[in-house]
Design a protein around this motif. Structure first.
Motif, PDB file in Angstrom:
ATOM      1  N   LEU A 131       9.912   7.355  12.790  1.00 51.24           N
ATOM      2  CA  LEU A 131       8.682   6.565  12.682  1.00 51.24           C
ATOM      3  C   LEU A 131       7.514   7.489  13.006  1.00 51.24           C
ATOM      4  N   LEU A 132       6.682   7.732  12.018  1.00 51.42           N
ATOM      5  CA  LEU A 132       5.667   8.766  12.159  1.00 51.42           C
ATOM      6  C   LEU A 132       4.272   8.196  11.920  1.00 51.42           C
ATOM      7  N   ALA A 133       3.330   8.650  12.756  1.00 54.56           N
ATOM      8  CA  ALA A 133       1.943   8.188  12.598  1.00 54.56           C
ATOM      9  C   ALA A 133       1.148   9.255  11.861  1.00 54.56           C
ATOM     10  N   LEU A 134       0.246   8.807  10.986  1.00 56.41           N
ATOM     11  CA  LEU A 134      -0.561   9.772  10.226  1.00 56.41           C
ATOM     12  C   LEU A 134      -1.910   9.170   9.884  1.00 56.41           C
ATOM     13  N   ASP A 135      -2.821  10.075   9.467  1.00 57.65           N
ATOM     14  CA  ASP A 135      -4.213   9.638   9.296  1.00 57.65           C
ATOM     15  C   ASP A 135      -4.451   8.845   8.026  1.00 57.65           C
ATOM     16  N   ASN A 136      -3.759   9.214   6.945  1.00 59.63           N
ATOM     17  CA  ASN A 136      -4.068   8.560   5.663  1.00 59.63           C
ATOM     18  C   ASN A 136      -2.886   8.668   4.695  1.00 59.63           C
ATOM     19  N   PRO A 137      -2.892   7.850   3.633  1.00 60.74           N
ATOM     20  CA  PRO A 137      -1.779   7.854   2.674  1.00 60.74           C
ATOM     21  C   PRO A 137      -1.626   9.181   1.929  1.00 60.74           C
ATOM     22  N   GLU A 138      -2.711   9.930   1.773  1.00 61.06           N
ATOM     23  CA  GLU A 138      -2.619  11.238   1.115  1.00 61.06           C
ATOM     24  C   GLU A 138      -1.633  12.132   1.865  1.00 61.06           C
ATOM     25  N   LYS A 139      -1.733  12.083   3.200  1.00 60.16           N
ATOM     26  CA  LYS A 139      -0.826  12.895   4.024  1.00 60.16           C
ATOM     27  C   LYS A 139       0.608  12.370   3.906  1.00 60.16           C
ATOM     28  N   ALA A 140       0.743  11.053   3.753  1.00 60.14           N
ATOM     29  CA  ALA A 140       2.086  10.463   3.604  1.00 60.14           C
ATOM     30  C   ALA A 140       2.775  11.007   2.353  1.00 60.14           C
ATOM     31  N   LEU A 141       1.974  11.180   1.311  1.00 59.36           N
ATOM     32  CA  LEU A 141       2.514  11.702   0.045  1.00 59.36           C
ATOM     33  C   LEU A 141       3.029  13.132   0.219  1.00 59.36           C
ATOM     34  N   GLN A 142       2.235  13.945   0.918  1.00 57.38           N
ATOM     35  CA  GLN A 142       2.660  15.331   1.176  1.00 57.38           C
ATOM     36  C   GLN A 142       3.904  15.350   2.064  1.00 57.38           C
ATOM     37  N   LEU A 143       3.939  14.409   3.005  1.00 55.50           N
ATOM     38  CA  LEU A 143       5.089  14.326   3.926  1.00 55.50           C
ATOM     39  C   LEU A 143       6.363  13.958   3.165  1.00 55.50           C
ATOM     40  N   LEU A 197      -4.885   3.084  -3.526  1.00 55.22           N
ATOM     41  CA  LEU A 197      -5.199   2.367  -2.279  1.00 55.22           C
ATOM     42  C   LEU A 197      -6.699   2.450  -1.974  1.00 55.22           C
ATOM     43  N   GLU A 198      -7.265   3.601  -2.223  1.00 56.76           N
ATOM     44  CA  GLU A 198      -8.694   3.766  -1.929  1.00 56.76           C
ATOM     45  C   GLU A 198      -9.535   2.876  -2.849  1.00 56.76           C
ATOM     46  N   GLN A 199      -9.239   2.972  -4.145  1.00 54.99           N
ATOM     47  CA  GLN A 199     -10.029   2.185  -5.116  1.00 54.99           C
ATOM     48  C   GLN A 199      -9.784   0.685  -4.928  1.00 54.99           C
ATOM     49  N   GLY A 200      -8.528   0.316  -4.702  1.00 52.27           N
ATOM     50  CA  GLY A 200      -8.185  -1.102  -4.526  1.00 52.27           C
ATOM     51  C   GLY A 200      -8.850  -1.690  -3.288  1.00 52.27           C
ATOM     52  N   SER A 201      -8.820  -0.949  -2.151  1.00 55.05           N
ATOM     53  CA  SER A 201      -9.416  -1.509  -0.925  1.00 55.05           C
ATOM     54  C   SER A 201     -10.919  -1.686  -1.103  1.00 55.05           C
ATOM     55  N   LYS A 202     -11.527  -0.729  -1.785  1.00 54.98           N
ATOM     56  CA  LYS A 202     -12.990  -0.826  -1.953  1.00 54.98           C
ATOM     57  C   LYS A 202     -13.332  -2.054  -2.818  1.00 54.98           C
ATOM     58  N   ALA A 203     -12.547  -2.237  -3.878  1.00 55.23           N
ATOM     59  CA  ALA A 203     -12.811  -3.375  -4.775  1.00 55.23           C
ATOM     60  C   ALA A 203     -12.670  -4.702  -4.024  1.00 55.23           C
TER      61      ALA A 203
END
Ligand code: FAD
Length: 482
Positions: A227-239, A362-368
């Motif tokens: 179970l890992l904490a991270l700043d944003n989904p972009e980092k999750a993708l790299q992980l 996620l970024e575009q969807g949340s903003k909308a």
């Protein structure tokens, strides 16, 4: 209305214990899990063998009586609820077709009746040291027929594929009552159209699935739950990419969770606790597993985690020290739908985009959503490894549930247009049902819709099988009998 003579005749064909019109017994079968759909039916048919089921379907075809098939009734798109949109349909439940569930260890396969639950298949496989990898929060109730008809996914698709990929063959009753038997453990079979695959994901519109054979795998005996904490989904993708490489592609689950989702679980689900010392914006829950004891894998995971901390992909985390702790971590993820239900109204989207596009979506969807309903609360979580996000929008705190849910269509159109812009799908797992058929018509290219309609008309010319699913007004409606 279905004429009484047909109901009497169906009851006679079904035999003792094979049908009921008792309102108390029917009630849970007429309500969808989220309470979004309430249906009605004059009779529920409960055949306990394939011959009776075939006679029932044949009778319905001959007399233009519509059927809705139902397994565990955990579907989330109104596909298993009879009597919606002014129709009258008989309900055909497979819950008594659940006797046969047999593993073939040499073929690495399992064959099971339509009414067996996914949990039963998992248990039977485990008894033989094997793995039936399909795994979803509804597995204690959802059935072979249901997961096939919706091509269910769940948490292990990244490694083992969807239900479609796990299926070797199936047996089904076509809308005319004929039985097709493609039950087979064959891994290779190129002999024309594959009807088994056509029925998978057909949501009951092309026949009643009665039995199926699935692939099995060696059981995972060593599992590391991180179970890992991270700043944003972009980092999750790299992980995700680094985890696949570091583990020799042994990542069997990779789930993304936002802090607000964890907060809802902690608030509503007794016995859950915050997994880390302080809250973080995003979490990944990953299982890395192998089918044999492998000390090198543990060392590889340690190295991967160390590197991930050093290069800033991960800011905090824990590897489960026991099976109990692994289960506690997974409880947070598995309870996320239940917690939202307890919190209030939620407009749900079960979408997918290419894995690489998840952060941008996620970024575009949340903003909308923020622009449309500023005080709505987003819970975007799910199977990052498959690009499948449950993009759920919760009603504003102290807002009116009914008023909020009335905006479902408006919100769905907004979200789906963004999904389509990323080359995605409006349904990654749950299917179309009655809920999304207007949307299917809106977003699916005409040539594909025409081909779907042609297949439906060829196999079910009177449109008796799940007539309310998929097609928004293209097919004849025959709910009245004769
Ligand atoms: P039902 O709900 O009874 O029916 C679903 C559809 O299949 C209906 O259209 C029905 O007519 C048809 N059908 C059922 N049986 C047959 C048959 N024998 N022949 C022909 N048609 C049939 N889904 C996922 O993919 N991934 C998830 O991670 C996931 N998580 C979930 C978590 C929760 C808490 C819940 C409630 C649901 C979840 N689902 C998930 C959705 C649901 O569990 C799946 O769609 C499941 O496949 C439905 O199986 P069922 O037996 O309950 O089918």
């Amino acid at each position: 209305m279905i004429e009484q003579k047909h109901i009497d005749q169906l009851r006679a064909i079904a035999g003792p214990g094979g049908a009921t019109s008792d309102t108390t017994t029917l009630e849970p079968h007429l309500r969808e899990w989220r309470d979004k759909f309430h249906g009605h039916t004059p009779i529920m048919l409960l055949p306990d063998n394939v011959e009776t089921a075939s006679q029932l379907v044949r009778y319905c075809q001959q007399h233009n009586v519509s059927i809705v098939s139902q397994g565990g009734n955990t579907g989330l798109v109104g596909g298993s609820t009879p009597g919606l949109e002014g129709r009258t349909e008989v309900l055909l439940s497979t819950k008594r077709m659940n006797k046969y569930c047999v593993v073939d260890e040499d073929d690495f396969s399992i064959t099971a009746d339509a009414g067996c639950t996914v949990a039963e298949l998992q248990e039977k496989a485990a008894e033989k040291g094997l793995l039936f990898p399909l795994s979803l929060a509804s597995e204690g109730s959802c059935t072979v027929g249901g997961v096939l008809s919706t091509n269910a996914g769940g948490i292990h698709v990244l490694r083992y594929g969807t239900t479609r990929a796990l299926t070797l063959g199936l047996q089904a009753i076509l809308p005319g009552g004929d039985l097709i038997d493609e039950l087979t453990a064959l891994r290779k079979n190129n002999t024309g159209y594959n009807l088994s695959q056509l029925l998978i994901g057909a949501e009951g519109t092309l026949g009643l699935i009665t039995r199926a054979t699935f692939k099995l795998y060696p059981r995972e005996v060593q599992k590391h739950t991180c179970l890992l904490a991270l700043d944003n989904p972009e980092k999750a993708l790299q992980l995700l990419a680094s985890a696949r490489i570091a583990s020799g592609d042994r990542v069997s689950a990779f789930e993304l969770m936002p802090r607000f989702g964890i907060d809802l679980v902690l608030k509503h689900i007794p016995g859950t606790s915050d997994p880390l010392a302080r809250p973080y914006s995003w979490y990944i829950l990953a299982d890395i597993a192998t089918s044999r004891e492998d000390t090198a894998l543990a060392a590889d995971i340690d190295d991967w985690l160390e590197n991930s901390f050093e290069n800033g992909l991960v800011v905090d985390g824990a590897v489960a020290a026991s099976l109990a702790q692994s289960a506690d971590f997974w409880r947070l993820r598995e309870s996320m739908s239940e917690a939202q239900k307890l919190e209030g109204g939620s407009i749900k989207h079960d979408i997918s985009v290419p894995v690489s596009k998840v952060p941008a979506f996620l970024e575009q969807g949340s903003k909308a959503i923020d622009d449309l309903i500023p005080d709505a609360r987003l819970v975007a979580f799910g199977h990052l490894g498959d690009g499948n996000i449950h993009f759920n929008i919760m009603q504003p705190e102290n807002g009116d549930k009914t008023e909020f849910l009335a905006r479902w269509e408006e919100v769905a159109i907004l979200v789906h247009d963004i999904v389509i812009g990323f080359g995605g799908s409006i349904s990654a797992e749950h299917g179309i049902g009655t809920l999304k058929k207007e949307e299917l018509t809106r977003v699916k290219p005409a040539a594909l819709l025409n081909a779907m309609t042609a297949i439906k008309k060829a196999l079910d010319p009177n449109n008796i099988m799940n007539p309310g699913v998929f097609f928004a007004g293209h097919l004849p409606s025959t709910d009245c009998g004769d």
